[in-house]
Design a protein around this motif. Sequence first.
Motif, mmCIF file in Angstrom:
data_model
loop_
_atom_site.group_PDB
_atom_site.id
_atom_site.type_symbol
_atom_site.label_atom_id
_atom_site.label_comp_id
_atom_site.label_asym_id
_atom_site.label_seq_id
_atom_site.Cartn_x
_atom_site.Cartn_y
_atom_site.Cartn_z
ATOM 1 N N LEU A 72 58.764 70.634 45.246
ATOM 2 C CA LEU A 72 60.218 69.780 44.807
ATOM 3 C C LEU A 72 61.376 70.499 45.476
ATOM 4 O O LEU A 72 61.920 69.899 46.191
ATOM 5 N N VAL A 73 61.420 71.831 45.390
ATOM 6 C CA VAL A 73 62.612 72.583 45.983
ATOM 7 C C VAL A 73 62.213 72.507 47.370
ATOM 8 O O VAL A 73 63.278 72.261 48.406
ATOM 9 N N TRP A 74 61.108 72.810 48.042
ATOM 10 C CA TRP A 74 60.847 72.937 49.345
ATOM 11 C C TRP A 74 60.984 71.320 49.999
ATOM 12 O O TRP A 74 61.814 71.354 50.893
ATOM 13 N N SER A 75 60.749 70.189 49.457
ATOM 14 C CA SER A 75 61.040 68.905 49.779
ATOM 15 C C SER A 75 62.609 68.496 49.882
ATOM 16 O O SER A 75 62.865 68.076 50.967
ATOM 17 N N LEU A 76 63.348 69.033 48.867
ATOM 18 C CA LEU A 76 64.965 69.010 49.120
ATOM 19 C C LEU A 76 65.411 69.713 50.047
ATOM 20 O O LEU A 76 66.521 69.373 50.681
ATOM 21 N N TYR A 77 64.889 70.841 50.269
ATOM 22 C CA TYR A 77 65.250 71.734 51.525
ATOM 23 C C TYR A 77 64.933 71.007 52.988
ATOM 24 O O TYR A 77 65.916 70.773 53.852
ATOM 25 N N LEU A 78 63.750 70.584 52.972
ATOM 26 C CA LEU A 78 63.608 69.743 54.236
ATOM 27 C C LEU A 78 64.307 68.541 54.262
ATOM 28 O O LEU A 78 64.653 68.070 55.454
ATOM 29 N N LEU A 79 64.483 67.798 53.400
ATOM 30 C CA LEU A 79 65.524 66.589 53.278
ATOM 31 C C LEU A 79 66.901 66.968 53.806
ATOM 32 O O LEU A 79 67.504 66.207 54.541
ATOM 33 N N HIS A 80 67.289 67.996 53.166
ATOM 34 C CA HIS A 80 68.731 68.564 53.689
ATOM 35 C C HIS A 80 68.734 68.755 55.081
ATOM 36 O O HIS A 80 69.774 68.579 55.743
ATOM 37 N N ILE A 81 67.775 69.257 55.749
ATOM 38 C CA ILE A 81 67.866 69.612 57.267
ATOM 39 C C ILE A 81 67.372 68.658 57.895
ATOM 40 O O ILE A 81 67.080 68.995 59.237
ATOM 41 N N LYS A 82 67.242 67.372 57.374
ATOM 42 C CA LYS A 82 66.777 66.185 58.106
ATOM 43 C C LYS A 82 65.371 66.005 58.729
ATOM 44 O O LYS A 82 65.290 65.595 59.658
ATOM 45 N N LYS A 83 64.650 66.913 58.064
ATOM 46 C CA LYS A 83 63.231 66.524 58.261
ATOM 47 C C LYS A 83 62.479 65.679 57.242
ATOM 48 O O LYS A 83 61.806 66.215 56.471
ATOM 49 N N TRP A 84 62.934 64.322 57.070
ATOM 50 C CA TRP A 84 62.712 63.858 55.862
ATOM 51 C C TRP A 84 61.240 63.114 56.155
ATOM 52 O O TRP A 84 60.614 63.088 54.787
ATOM 53 N N GLN A 85 60.539 63.269 57.297
ATOM 54 C CA GLN A 85 58.980 62.972 57.192
ATOM 55 C C GLN A 85 58.236 64.117 56.453
ATOM 56 O O GLN A 85 57.394 63.725 55.774
ATOM 57 N N TRP A 86 58.608 65.268 56.994
ATOM 58 C CA TRP A 86 57.932 66.522 56.279
ATOM 59 C C TRP A 86 58.274 66.621 54.647
ATOM 60 O O TRP A 86 57.547 66.819 53.761
ATOM 61 N N ALA A 87 59.593 66.087 54.309
ATOM 62 C CA ALA A 87 60.058 66.201 52.832
ATOM 63 C C ALA A 87 59.254 65.225 52.305
ATOM 64 O O ALA A 87 59.021 65.463 50.937
#
Length: 476
Positions: free
Chosen positions: A222-237
């Motif tokens: 979950l935290v990893w996903s939120l980090y990826l979303l924040h840096i705009k890598k939404w597909q990986w998130a």
Amino acid sequence: MLLNPSFLKLSKTPFLLAIASVFFYITFAYNLVRTDYIKLIILYTALFISFYKLITLLKNNTKALTYFAFAFRAVFILTIPNLSQDFYRFIWDGRMILEGINPYLFTVESFITKNEFPVAQTQELYAGMGTLNASHFTNYPPINQICFTIAGLFADKSILGSAIVMRLLIIAADFGTLHFGKKLLNRLNLHAHNIFWYILNPFIIIELTGNLHFEGVMIFFLVWSLYLLHIKKWQWAAIVLALSISVKLIPLIFLPLFFQWFIKRNTASNLEQTNVNSSFTTGKNLIKSIKKLIGFYGIIGITTLLLFTPFYSSQFISNYSKTVGLWFQHFEFNASIYYIAREIGYLFRGYNEIAIIGKITPLLVILFVLTITFFRKNKTTIELITAMLLALSFYYFTATTVHPWYVATLLILSIFTKYKFPLVWSFVIILSYLAYINLNKADKSENLWVIALEYIIVYGVFIWEVFLKKADAIKR
């Protein structure tokens, strides 16, 4: 270095606190019975005080805090959990998979009644998990099952060996949470030491590392996903969030909250970049944002379904939905608002209130989540995480069952927000283990006075932080 002479000279107090904590953890892990309530409370309180002091004294020395956090976890490596029986079912499921048997299709009891022993130590595992757990189908999602299988792969004939493997997996997940949690805090311009309110918390160390609850693995994703979303890598998130859902289903509750992130945030961001405010450009950007949102949900859905595919059958769907339904309409433990509603219901009907209330509360949760999805500002990462915290809090406040380890998700979300009530809850949640401390030993029901004390404290802090503190700030 942590243990060089200068560290000892300049940091005597935190070093002594760490040594004391190790002693308390050893006692907790190797010399505590769950029903020894006084000892349980004293040890937990001492550990919480030491934890709080360590962070306040060493908030600028995150390296030392990291060493201490994982040194404390190491204490539990060779132990059998003493506050939870769930790990016996984890071991069972993993060994069933290694035997080529789908764990979702059979209850443990179905083998026991036929005097069949499909896995090593069948009788020991059955006795350990208890008849209630053994009588139900498993409800642990596929990534969780992979963890159980890894434990069975390395320790197929040893309960302690399986516990050690699972514990190492959970500790590894905590390393991941620490890594991505600090990165996200830095990106949000928040203090990096905030992550230790989670990582160093005795509640997390005892419930996840000690008692082998896989919320720790779910939280890592979950935290990893939120980090990826924040840096705009939404597909990986999206992929990583699907992994989180495939450990525990609880992140499903967050899915509607991403609406504003993709629609309003991205549309506004695109307009700022183009510096154009025409209706044509607005409509074009809106369509683009909607496509991203659909893509985000699509990736989550497809990834989750693919992970469940190896276990799929028509019987699996029936068994799994039936088991998940038990949490809403059969099980009762450490509830708050539900217990009040139940008592009111008893005045009118007098029995089986969970069958009625259990159908209403999920609808209330859905309504609340949709309300904060569309009517609360959730465009920034902090606003999004705060919405997640409030949504999950509402769910737990209305739930029929709130096991101690559930609070772990609230705790990790809170470190990215201004709210501290989950931290307080992580301390008073120990009272839930006293729920059956009735003066009348023949009475096996929960002691509602103990539960009331827990929630009076939690709701008191919650109301002050969410409503009163905000109102006071507006007045000023």
